[in-house]
Design a protein around this motif. Structure first.
Motif, PDB file in Angstrom:
ATOM      1  N   ALA A   1       4.772   2.419 -13.976  1.00 31.05           N
ATOM      2  CA  ALA A   1       3.831   1.444 -15.097  1.00 31.05           C
ATOM      3  C   ALA A   1       3.504   2.680 -15.903  1.00 31.05           C
ATOM      4  CB  ALA A   1       2.772   0.942 -14.366  1.00 31.05           C
ATOM      5  N   VAL A   2       3.339   3.893 -15.628  1.00 27.22           N
ATOM      6  CA  VAL A   2       2.811   4.994 -16.355  1.00 27.22           C
ATOM      7  C   VAL A   2       3.984   5.505 -17.214  1.00 27.22           C
ATOM      8  CG1 VAL A   2       1.924   7.591 -16.632  1.00 27.22           C
ATOM      9  CG2 VAL A   2       0.852   5.785 -14.954  1.00 27.22           C
ATOM     10  N   ILE A   3       4.939   5.521 -16.966  1.00 26.99           N
ATOM     11  CA  ILE A   3       6.344   5.830 -17.530  1.00 26.99           C
ATOM     12  C   ILE A   3       6.447   4.811 -18.594  1.00 26.99           C
ATOM     13  CG2 ILE A   3       8.663   6.170 -17.273  1.00 26.99           C
ATOM     14  CD1 ILE A   3       7.703   8.614 -16.270  1.00 26.99           C
ATOM     15  N   ASN A   4       6.391   3.580 -18.089  1.00 24.46           N
ATOM     16  CA  ASN A   4       6.835   2.689 -19.180  1.00 24.46           C
ATOM     17  C   ASN A   4       5.560   2.515 -20.408  1.00 24.46           C
ATOM     18  OD1 ASN A   4       9.397   0.646 -18.892  1.00 24.46           O
ATOM     19  ND2 ASN A   4       8.607   1.502 -16.729  1.00 24.46           N
ATOM     20  N   LEU A   5       4.446   2.886 -19.929  1.00 27.08           N
ATOM     21  CA  LEU A   5       3.353   2.963 -20.887  1.00 27.08           C
ATOM     22  C   LEU A   5       3.751   3.609 -22.222  1.00 27.08           C
ATOM     23  CD1 LEU A   5       0.617   1.556 -20.842  1.00 27.08           C
ATOM     24  CD2 LEU A   5      -0.315   3.793 -19.859  1.00 27.08           C
ATOM     25  N   PHE A   6       4.551   4.804 -21.982  1.00 28.23           N
ATOM     26  CA  PHE A   6       4.788   5.651 -23.137  1.00 28.23           C
ATOM     27  C   PHE A   6       6.156   5.548 -23.791  1.00 28.23           C
ATOM     28  CE2 PHE A   6       1.942   8.118 -20.234  1.00 28.23           C
ATOM     29  CZ  PHE A   6       0.649   7.907 -20.988  1.00 28.23           C
ATOM     30  N   TYR A   7       6.659   4.326 -23.113  1.00 24.59           N
ATOM     31  CA  TYR A   7       8.049   4.122 -23.807  1.00 24.59           C
ATOM     32  C   TYR A   7       8.189   3.020 -24.798  1.00 24.59           C
ATOM     33  CZ  TYR A   7      11.054   7.438 -21.596  1.00 24.59           C
ATOM     34  OH  TYR A   7      11.648   8.717 -21.180  1.00 24.59           O
TER      35      TYR A   7
ATOM     36  N   ILE B   1       2.519   2.619  -9.682  1.00 24.01           N
ATOM     37  CA  ILE B   1       1.856   3.218 -10.711  1.00 24.01           C
ATOM     38  C   ILE B   1       2.656   4.222 -11.465  1.00 24.01           C
ATOM     39  CG2 ILE B   1       0.011   4.759 -11.045  1.00 24.01           C
ATOM     40  CD1 ILE B   1      -1.376   3.762  -8.525  1.00 24.01           C
ATOM     41  N   PHE B   2       3.748   4.782 -10.808  1.00 24.83           N
ATOM     42  CA  PHE B   2       4.359   6.035 -11.629  1.00 24.83           C
ATOM     43  C   PHE B   2       5.272   5.175 -12.609  1.00 24.83           C
ATOM     44  CE2 PHE B   2       8.149   8.452 -11.816  1.00 24.83           C
ATOM     45  CZ  PHE B   2       7.826   9.512 -12.244  1.00 24.83           C
TER      46      PHE B   2
ATOM     47  N   LYS C   1       0.846  -1.209   0.058  1.00 25.12           N
ATOM     48  CA  LYS C   1       0.113  -0.034   0.060  1.00 25.12           C
ATOM     49  C   LYS C   1       0.894   1.420  -0.045  1.00 25.12           C
ATOM     50  CE  LYS C   1      -3.912  -1.234   2.325  1.00 25.12           C
ATOM     51  NZ  LYS C   1      -4.552  -1.281   3.833  1.00 25.12           N
ATOM     52  N   PRO C   2       1.692   1.523   0.859  1.00 22.70           N
ATOM     53  CA  PRO C   2       2.441   2.773   0.953  1.00 22.70           C
ATOM     54  C   PRO C   2       3.212   2.940  -0.329  1.00 22.70           C
ATOM     55  CG  PRO C   2       3.157   1.307   2.748  1.00 22.70           C
ATOM     56  CD  PRO C   2       2.194   0.553   1.934  1.00 22.70           C
ATOM     57  N   LEU C   3       3.570   1.715  -1.059  1.00 27.55           N
ATOM     58  CA  LEU C   3       4.400   2.047  -2.242  1.00 27.55           C
ATOM     59  C   LEU C   3       4.012   2.174  -3.405  1.00 27.55           C
ATOM     60  CD1 LEU C   3       7.114  -0.522  -0.577  1.00 27.55           C
ATOM     61  CD2 LEU C   3       7.593   1.903  -1.168  1.00 27.55           C
TER      62      LEU C   3
ATOM     63  N   MET D   1       6.785  -4.317 -15.646  1.00 26.81           N
ATOM     64  CA  MET D   1       7.709  -3.467 -14.576  1.00 26.81           C
ATOM     65  C   MET D   1       6.972  -3.372 -13.537  1.00 26.81           C
ATOM     66  SD  MET D   1      10.474  -2.735 -15.581  1.00 26.81           S
ATOM     67  CE  MET D   1      11.106  -1.544 -14.344  1.00 26.81           C
ATOM     68  N   ALA D   2       5.371  -3.057 -13.414  1.00 29.38           N
ATOM     69  CA  ALA D   2       4.673  -2.939 -12.445  1.00 29.38           C
ATOM     70  C   ALA D   2       4.764  -4.286 -11.806  1.00 29.38           C
ATOM     71  CB  ALA D   2       3.233  -2.598 -12.612  1.00 29.38           C
TER      72      ALA D   2
END
Lengths: 267, 288
Positions: free
Chosen positions: A81-87, A78-79, A71-73, A112-113
């Motif tokens: 995952a999102v970065i990789n999504l556009f790469y 998500i960060f 949870k805390p991480l 990655m996630a």
């Protein structure tokens, strides 16, 4: 409020995983992470997930407990995952301005996630099933050879175990100071971010003052109990490398080998 | 006579940047097996005295001999510290490990004792303070009195010949205080260890063989607790009040009752008053 920190928490038990030598478990974690980074396809990840689930089951750690550690991480997951999504490279499925999502990108994001989540859960499994003291002990022994290079391994291990010992004490103290400040009208959970940050000052200063005083007294008490650096310390509890540890390490070797093989299998 | 366990010759100690010495020419000899209480106000020098007893502080003048070893000699430091164990006020700041038995093992581990021998010592020390059942507990979940007993066990595991307790009950509630004091007395009965109990509670001194009253860095009074506490006026001059039992006896005496002043324990005090009330009639006429 401060009581629900799960990071580094230990759940005592007497399972196979609990009984393993902390050194074995530390090596296992390193091996597991290596195998995790070797995984490049679905089968690799499925294997790593299966291993994790098996370990959790053997250690009697409920999946819910394991997931709550994430949870805390979750932000980091998500960060990433999102970065990789556009790469991703290849044909775009969706495009807008500079953003471009491809099938490859989605694949990467998912992988990655999963990789990060498996990595976090794997590490938590170690701390959930190994007491902090055993963990420090294991680290001290594993890093023992570095003493020859004048790395103060024993001293570092001592610092770590003292830090762990004082976490509950300092949390208790923080709670006490917070109550004292609240009684004087302080508020820690209302107002703007800057106001909240400012409200922490009268909390942190007494906490630091007290921590330094504690450190001073602890140092004296340790000296009185003959603590000195450089001497040959012994330990009451000896770590025993049992047959189960050998088996565990063999299994690890197989796991890494399989991960390497899977890397070269398609999908 | 054997070598005294502790010998102080004209010991003075002045803290840096302090105008007045905290200890001012203290001379003292303790024989093995003594149970000595040191009483005094804050700033009377009693804690400084304690810290001089196992070389945490080295006297700025005079010398301290621990079982014949000079505390100024750095090569004997470990021997001195394993001879004189020290327990402090705040139990939280003395406990190093997250498990009770690991904490008790700390000192023998530092001394390089064999693992099996450590186990024996740890179990023995925990039994001596009545905390054996708690050996696998986490210290921060225990009560103050229990934590302080763990701290005492941590010192006992060194097998010291003398134990110095520097206000061990100052931060404890009455229950914790009783626990710790009875552990200390039990220890003394069973092992005959030399005990130095530093305190500002009068009542805690009653069980000592010898009571030293400190004031302004000097020994103001020295004698058996009975002898010291009987000098009610002298104690008052030092800003100390005698235990409630002695105060009661003292004020009754002022009323003309013929009572001894040295009945320190509550039972003895009651006994003395009862004996007075039961005395044969005719010897005294002023009874109402």
């Amino acid at each position: 409020m401060l009581k629900d920190i799960t990071l580094g928490q230990y759940f005592p038990g007497d399972t196979l995983i609990h009984r393993l030598d902390p050194r074995t478990k530390l090596i296992w974690l390193v091996g597991y992470i290596t195998a995790l980074f070797l995984a490049t396809n679905v089968w690799g990840y499925v294997l790593m997930l299966a291993v994790l689930v098996l370990e959790a089951a053997l250690g009697h750690i409920r999946p819910k407990t394991l997931l709550s550690g994430l949870k805390p991480l979750i932000f980091i997951v998500i960060f990433t995952a999102v970065i990789n999504l556009f790469y991703g490279s290849g044909e775009a499925l969706w495009e807008w301005w500079i953003f471009r999502i491809t099938a490859d990108g989605i694949r990467r994001a998912v992988f990655m996630a999963s990789r990060i989540m498996l990595l976090i859960c794997g590490s938590f499994l170690l701390t959930y099933t190994t007491s902090p003291l055993q963990l420090t002990d294991g680290l001290e022994r594993l890093l023992g050879p570095l003493k020859k290079l004048r790395v103060p391994v024993s001293e570092l291990a001592m610092m770590m175990s003292i830090a762990l010992r004082f976490i509950p004490t300092l949390i208790e103290e923080t709670d006490k100071i917070m109550s004292a400040q609240k009684a004087r009208g302080a508020s820690f959970d209302t107002g703007k971010l800057t106001e909240r940050a400012r409200a922490l000052v009268p909390l942190l200063i007494p906490l630091f003052v007290s921590a330094f005083r504690r450190a001073d007294e602890l140092a004296t008490a340790m000296e009185c109990r003959c603590y000195h650096t450089g001497g040959a310390r012994t330990r009451m509890k000896q770590l025993v490398f049992a047959r189960r540890d050998v088996v565990a390490l063999l299994v690890l070797a197989v796991l890494v080998a399989v991960a390497i093989v899977l890397r070269h299998v398609g999908v | 006579m054997s070598v005294p366990i502790l010998q102080l010759d004209n010991v003075s100690y002045t803290y840096e940047e302090a105008r007045r010495p905290a200890l001012d020419g203290v001379s003292l000899t303790l024989q093995a097996g003594d149970f000595v209480a040191v009483l005094g106000h804050n700033g009377s020098g009693k804690s400084t005295l304690a810290k001089c007893l196992n070389a945490i502080l080295r006297p700025t003048a005079g010398r301290v001999l621990v079982d014949g070893m000079d505390t100024a000699d750095p090569s004997r430091l470990l021997d001195i510290r394993r001879t004189v164990g020290m327990v402090f006020q705040n139990p939280d700041n003395q406990i190093v490990a997250s498990v009770v038995e690991d904490d008790v093992a700390f000192a023998p581990e530092n001394l390089g004792v064999e693992p099996r021998e450590i186990r024996v010592r740890v179990d023995e020390a925990l039994r001596q303070v009545g905390m054996y059942e708690f050996r696998l507990h986490a210290p921060h979940l225990l009560s103050g009195g229990q934590k302080q007993r763990i701290a005492i066990a941590g010192v006992l595991a060194m097998r010291p010949r003398c134990i110095v307790l520097d206000e061990p009950t100052a931060m404890l509630d009455p229950v914790g205080r009783r626990e710790v004091l009875s552990a200390v007395r039990q220890l003394r009965r069973s092992s005959g260890m030399t005990v130095v109990l530093i305190t500002h509670h009068m009542e805690e001194c009653i069980y000592a063989d010898r009571l030293i009253v400190m004031s302004e860095g000097r020994i103001a009074m020295d004698g058996s607790p009975r002898a010291v506490f009987s000098q009610v006026e002298a104690l008052r001059a030092l800003g100390l009040t005698a235990p409630e039992t002695v105060s009661l006896l003292h004020s009754l005496r002022a009323e003309g009752w013929d009572l001894p002043l040295d009945a320190l324990r509550v039972e003895d005090c009651a006994e003395a008053i009862a004996a007075y009330l039961r005395r044969p009639r005719g010897t005294d006429t002023d009874l109402e």
